[in-house]
Motif scaffolding. Structure first.
Motif, PDB file in Angstrom:
ATOM      1  N   ARG A 151      38.137 115.452 152.555  1.00 47.38           N
ATOM      2  CA  ARG A 151      36.711 115.720 152.315  1.00 47.38           C
ATOM      3  C   ARG A 151      36.592 116.848 151.295  1.00 47.38           C
ATOM      4  NH1 ARG A 151      36.869 115.777 158.037  1.00 47.38           N
ATOM      5  NH2 ARG A 151      36.566 118.015 157.921  1.00 47.38           N
ATOM      6  N   LYS A 152      35.323 117.242 150.988  1.00 47.91           N
ATOM      7  CA  LYS A 152      35.185 118.229 149.919  1.00 47.91           C
ATOM      8  C   LYS A 152      35.588 119.642 150.352  1.00 47.91           C
ATOM      9  CE  LYS A 152      30.151 118.459 150.454  1.00 47.91           C
ATOM     10  NZ  LYS A 152      28.870 118.095 149.870  1.00 47.91           N
ATOM     11  N   ASP A 153      35.759 119.833 151.671  1.00 51.12           N
ATOM     12  CA  ASP A 153      36.237 121.141 152.126  1.00 51.12           C
ATOM     13  C   ASP A 153      37.774 121.206 152.123  1.00 51.12           C
ATOM     14  OD1 ASP A 153      36.977 119.524 154.186  1.00 51.12           O
ATOM     15  OD2 ASP A 153      35.899 120.611 155.760  1.00 51.12           O
ATOM     16  N   SER A 154      38.411 120.168 151.587  1.00 51.15           N
ATOM     17  CA  SER A 154      39.868 120.068 151.634  1.00 51.15           C
ATOM     18  C   SER A 154      40.542 121.253 150.936  1.00 51.15           C
ATOM     19  CB  SER A 154      40.305 118.764 150.957  1.00 51.15           C
ATOM     20  OG  SER A 154      41.649 118.486 151.267  1.00 51.15           O
ATOM     21  N   ASN A 155      41.693 121.630 151.460  1.00 56.12           N
ATOM     22  CA  ASN A 155      42.455 122.738 150.890  1.00 56.12           C
ATOM     23  C   ASN A 155      43.391 122.197 149.803  1.00 56.12           C
ATOM     24  OD1 ASN A 155      44.191 124.839 150.304  1.00 56.12           O
ATOM     25  ND2 ASN A 155      44.348 125.532 152.438  1.00 56.12           N
ATOM     26  N   LEU A 156      42.921 122.259 148.564  1.00 52.80           N
ATOM     27  CA  LEU A 156      43.684 121.653 147.461  1.00 52.80           C
ATOM     28  C   LEU A 156      44.944 122.450 147.147  1.00 52.80           C
ATOM     29  CD1 LEU A 156      40.863 120.531 145.010  1.00 52.80           C
ATOM     30  CD2 LEU A 156      41.610 119.542 147.173  1.00 52.80           C
ATOM     31  N   LEU A 157      44.862 123.770 147.299  1.00 53.74           N
ATOM     32  CA  LEU A 157      46.050 124.590 147.023  1.00 53.74           C
ATOM     33  C   LEU A 157      47.178 124.235 147.983  1.00 53.74           C
ATOM     34  CD1 LEU A 157      44.919 128.219 146.139  1.00 53.74           C
ATOM     35  CD2 LEU A 157      46.023 126.506 144.685  1.00 53.74           C
ATOM     36  N   SER A 158      46.811 123.960 149.219  1.00 51.19           N
ATOM     37  CA  SER A 158      47.819 123.576 150.203  1.00 51.19           C
ATOM     38  C   SER A 158      48.503 122.285 149.767  1.00 51.19           C
ATOM     39  CB  SER A 158      47.139 123.419 151.573  1.00 51.19           C
ATOM     40  OG  SER A 158      47.818 122.516 152.382  1.00 51.19           O
ATOM     41  N   LYS A 159      47.725 121.367 149.181  1.00 49.72           N
ATOM     42  CA  LYS A 159      48.321 120.122 148.673  1.00 49.72           C
ATOM     43  C   LYS A 159      49.310 120.399 147.541  1.00 49.72           C
ATOM     44  CE  LYS A 159      44.797 116.699 149.779  1.00 49.72           C
ATOM     45  NZ  LYS A 159      43.677 115.888 149.274  1.00 49.72           N
ATOM     46  N   VAL A 160      48.863 121.249 146.604  1.00 52.49           N
ATOM     47  CA  VAL A 160      49.719 121.530 145.443  1.00 52.49           C
ATOM     48  C   VAL A 160      50.994 122.246 145.888  1.00 52.49           C
ATOM     49  CG1 VAL A 160      49.896 122.864 143.312  1.00 52.49           C
ATOM     50  CG2 VAL A 160      47.855 121.502 143.765  1.00 52.49           C
ATOM     51  N   LYS A 161      50.853 123.186 146.841  1.00 54.96           N
ATOM     52  CA  LYS A 161      52.048 123.900 147.320  1.00 54.96           C
ATOM     53  C   LYS A 161      53.010 122.929 147.990  1.00 54.96           C
ATOM     54  CE  LYS A 161      49.835 128.390 147.799  1.00 54.96           C
ATOM     55  NZ  LYS A 161      49.051 129.273 148.672  1.00 54.96           N
ATOM     56  N   THR A 162      52.463 122.012 148.785  1.00 59.08           N
ATOM     57  CA  THR A 162      53.325 121.012 149.418  1.00 59.08           C
ATOM     58  C   THR A 162      54.018 120.159 148.359  1.00 59.08           C
ATOM     59  OG1 THR A 162      51.765 120.948 151.250  1.00 59.08           O
ATOM     60  CG2 THR A 162      53.375 119.166 151.131  1.00 59.08           C
ATOM     61  N   ALA A 163      53.260 119.791 147.326  1.00 55.98           N
ATOM     62  CA  ALA A 163      53.845 118.981 146.241  1.00 55.98           C
ATOM     63  C   ALA A 163      54.998 119.728 145.591  1.00 55.98           C
ATOM     64  CB  ALA A 163      52.766 118.645 145.207  1.00 55.98           C
ATOM     65  N   LEU A 164      54.799 121.021 145.330  1.00 57.13           N
ATOM     66  CA  LEU A 164      55.860 121.808 144.689  1.00 57.13           C
ATOM     67  C   LEU A 164      57.099 121.870 145.587  1.00 57.13           C
ATOM     68  CD1 LEU A 164      53.592 124.587 143.152  1.00 57.13           C
ATOM     69  CD2 LEU A 164      55.070 123.029 141.848  1.00 57.13           C
ATOM     70  N   ASP A 165      56.877 122.012 146.892  1.00 56.51           N
ATOM     71  CA  ASP A 165      58.007 121.994 147.831  1.00 56.51           C
ATOM     72  C   ASP A 165      58.747 120.668 147.755  1.00 56.51           C
ATOM     73  OD1 ASP A 165      57.456 124.512 148.714  1.00 56.51           O
ATOM     74  OD2 ASP A 165      56.440 123.884 150.565  1.00 56.51           O
ATOM     75  N   GLU A 166      57.988 119.579 147.760  1.00 54.33           N
ATOM     76  CA  GLU A 166      58.603 118.247 147.731  1.00 54.33           C
ATOM     77  C   GLU A 166      59.432 118.056 146.458  1.00 54.33           C
ATOM     78  OE1 GLU A 166      58.625 115.551 150.058  1.00 54.33           O
ATOM     79  OE2 GLU A 166      58.248 117.409 151.127  1.00 54.33           O
ATOM     80  N   LEU A 167      58.921 118.609 145.343  1.00 50.98           N
ATOM     81  CA  LEU A 167      59.608 118.421 144.058  1.00 50.98           C
ATOM     82  C   LEU A 167      61.011 119.031 144.049  1.00 50.98           C
ATOM     83  CD1 LEU A 167      56.993 118.823 141.196  1.00 50.98           C
ATOM     84  CD2 LEU A 167      58.196 116.755 141.903  1.00 50.98           C
TER      85      LEU A 167
END
Lengths: 407, 407
Positions: free
Chosen positions: B271-287
């Motif tokens: 939703r629009k309250d989503s934590n986008l930074l948390s997504k990006v940090k997870t992506a960086l971890d996955e990479l």
């Protein structure tokens, strides 16, 4: 109206090629730039965006055929390219003379680039008898050749015997579809592989080579199983007569497959020492009596495969010089020229990539755009925008060679 | 080399969005503009020009699959996205808990966004027995869930039972092709619909809700009948391992369908309250251990569906901030990033449109164009021009992940 299509193999590059420039940007190309200035420019995805092209599939696509529909493998073009008589249903392979040990482990995939006794070897290979099919082998240059298996109920849907690496055993061909025909063809290939080793290993030329410490040509490695593609010749589609000028067997083979007269002019080696002027002169001669010529320049691709930016730049400048000669001797009131690459081969990667290549078309019926230099970056701003394959139909459109689709 | 694909759902807009500007033009996006400046830009028709995409079909197309060939419906992706074990031949549905009256007329399509007793309801639904098939229901969030009908000789070619409007009766599922399997499946769905109402209407949680004046969850509405699509996982095509970071079940489901590891990080609400930074940090971890990550941001689409330009602009700026964090923590010498939308959702229309969306790709192997801002209008001038779907193969091309087609 005459049409000229020039394809420079592996022409495109990346800005990692040479100090932030592509080889095309780094090269001095006054004649290609002139073409860009008087013509219409754009980017070409040889097959489709996000598809990394082979040279064979790219050429088919540029010529207006859909490789996803018609391509079965490379072998048939090699066979056609060295002049073999390919019949419907023939299973064709690229064939390498190679050296194996007693356990069929590959020691040299090119049999020391053997360049002697090739007639004797060809004869020996053709003497191999297999179950229910005929073996036809033809030698081309050094260790290279093509092989045809001719018979009833065969299929090209089988794997290579060439392990593509030294130190590995010769592979057993396997069916890649569940069909009796594929199983049968794989069995024939495996029978051939065993028998050809028996025939070759004791051949006089090989005994001589071994005495001299040279690698014997004691096996034939097969790859690219394929059949004659189901494609209409250009003449049937467009009603025009064309010629192809190339050095490499693959390109001559594709040209034969689409019904072009094929010419390998003197000095056309398919390598970077190739005589490009000789190709252009032959093309100009052909244009006297033909509607269309296709000219293929191979060298830029080879230089890029060798990761040699200086050599690629030099070869591009050699191409530019040949294009200059073409422009000096052709009247663009009566002709249209398309110049492009069949794919990009960046220096760093050293192999084909999916990056689009620049394309220019010039001639009396073309509306020029504002592009003034021929390279990947300026082509982005061109009036052709970005197209997928089908360069020949576009060129033929400007030449008024196309039939109407519809009424 | 690493590949990152970021899709902002419903990103594109129209100049009717906000004082003659699209929301992307109105938003302050320094990081996306930086990507545009160093990258190559263009317009993306998510599926094809003149096709108005769903989110599911658009994602499939962007990932390089042809939705016209592989798409059967949305239900399967919802089922996969909430972690259900979908087997070949399973008929999958999006399922809504809803409220109906005694005549099966829909009073509330969301059963008052019920958020209690979901385990009890799930158990009750799974107790329903139907002729010759198994019923498997899983609850996800609030009234939402997915349902699988498992059995022999079934077909997904049936209509929804969800009338998509209150005041209408629950629909009878009908076969949309003349096939015994479709007739059988429709009959099972209708049997299920009747029986599930019988089971749910007297459930304790529903009696309690009715006493409290709340809408009972006394029916399950089904839509998007579909089966597991016949698609090759990315790993099989490209030999790479990837992860998907998303909040919404649909996107996690599509990601599972193409063989990605799926992660819904903390704070990722879809939703629009989503934590986008948390997504990006997870992506960086996955990479650290993966070749490829796909990040999905949902919010801009939701704001546009609500006709809320200010909220969409604000969410785009939140995306821009997250992209800034990504750029600060990734080395574009070792990675390529593609950023785009899966479709446009203009404010006035409040739903998906066929308008193309801007696309940028950046990284070491990209030849930059002259575009300096990331939006619909500047993207028109970009070097990618206008492409149809297949963003992932293009991105993978720059990363040298592609196999050659041909030789």
């Amino acid at each position: 109206m005459k049409a000229v299509l020039v394809i420079a193999d592996g022409l495109g590059g990346r800005i990692t090629d040479y100090n932030g420039k592509t080889c095309l940007e780094a090269a001095d190309t006054p004649n290609l730039d002139y073409l860009a200035k008087i013509g219409i420019n754009g980017l070409l995805d040889p097959i489709e965006h996000g598809v990394r092209p082979g040279s064979d599939t790219a050429h088919l696509s540029i010529f207006g055929y859909d490789p996803k529909e018609v391509y079965t493998g490379r072998g048939v073009f090699e066979a056609l390219g060295i002049g073999m008589d390919v019949q419907d249903g023939d299973i064709c392979f690229r064939a390498n003379l190679a050296t194996v040990d007693d356990e069929l482990r590959v020691i040299d995939r090119r049999a020391g680039r053997i360049n002697e006794g090739l007639d004797e070897i060809e004869k020996a290979i053709n003497s191999v008898e297999v179950y229910d099919a005929e073996i036809i082998y033809k030698s081309s240059v050094e260790h290279r050749g093509a092989l045809i298996i001719r018979g009833e109920g065969l299929s090209y849907r089988i794997t290579d015997t060439d392990p593509h690496k030294t130190g590995k055993k010769v592979l057993r061909a396997k069916a890649i579809e569940r069909a009796v025909s594929a199983e049968k063809t794989a069995a024939i290939v495996n029978e051939f592989t065993k028998k050809v080793h028996d025939v070759l290993k004791d051949l006089e030329i090989n005994r001589k080579r071994m005495k001299e410490g040279k690698a014997p040509a004691n096996i034939v490695l097969l790859r690219g199983a394929s059949i004659k593609p189901d494609i209409k010749p250009l003449k049937e589609i467009y009603g025009i007569e064309g010629s192809a000028i190339a050095g490499g067997a693959l390109y001559l083979g594709i040209a034969r497959a689409i019904g072009l007269k094929t010419i390998k002019p003197e000095g056309a080696t398919g390598r970077k020492d190739s005589n490009l002027l000789s190709k252009v002169k032959t093309a100009l001669d052909e244009l006297e009596s033909r509607d269309f010529v296709f000219i293929h320049f191979k060298g830029a691709d080879s230089c890029a495969h060798d990761h040699d930016a200086d050599a690629k730049i030099e070869f591009i400048e050699k191409i530019d010089n040949a294009i200059g000669y073409l422009l000096d001797n052709i009247d663009l009131e009566d002709a249209h020229i398309a110049f492009t690459g069949d794919h990009s081969t960046p220096i760093e990667y050293g192999d084909h990539t999916a990056d689009p290549v620049p394309l220019v078309i010039a001639g009396r019926n073309v509306i020029p755009d504002d592009v003034e230099r021929f390279n990947e970056r300026d082509a982005m701003k061109g009036g052709l925008h970005r197209i997928s394959g089908r360069v020949l139909p576009v060129l033929f459109g400007y030449c008024n060679f196309l039939d109407k689709f519809g009424a």
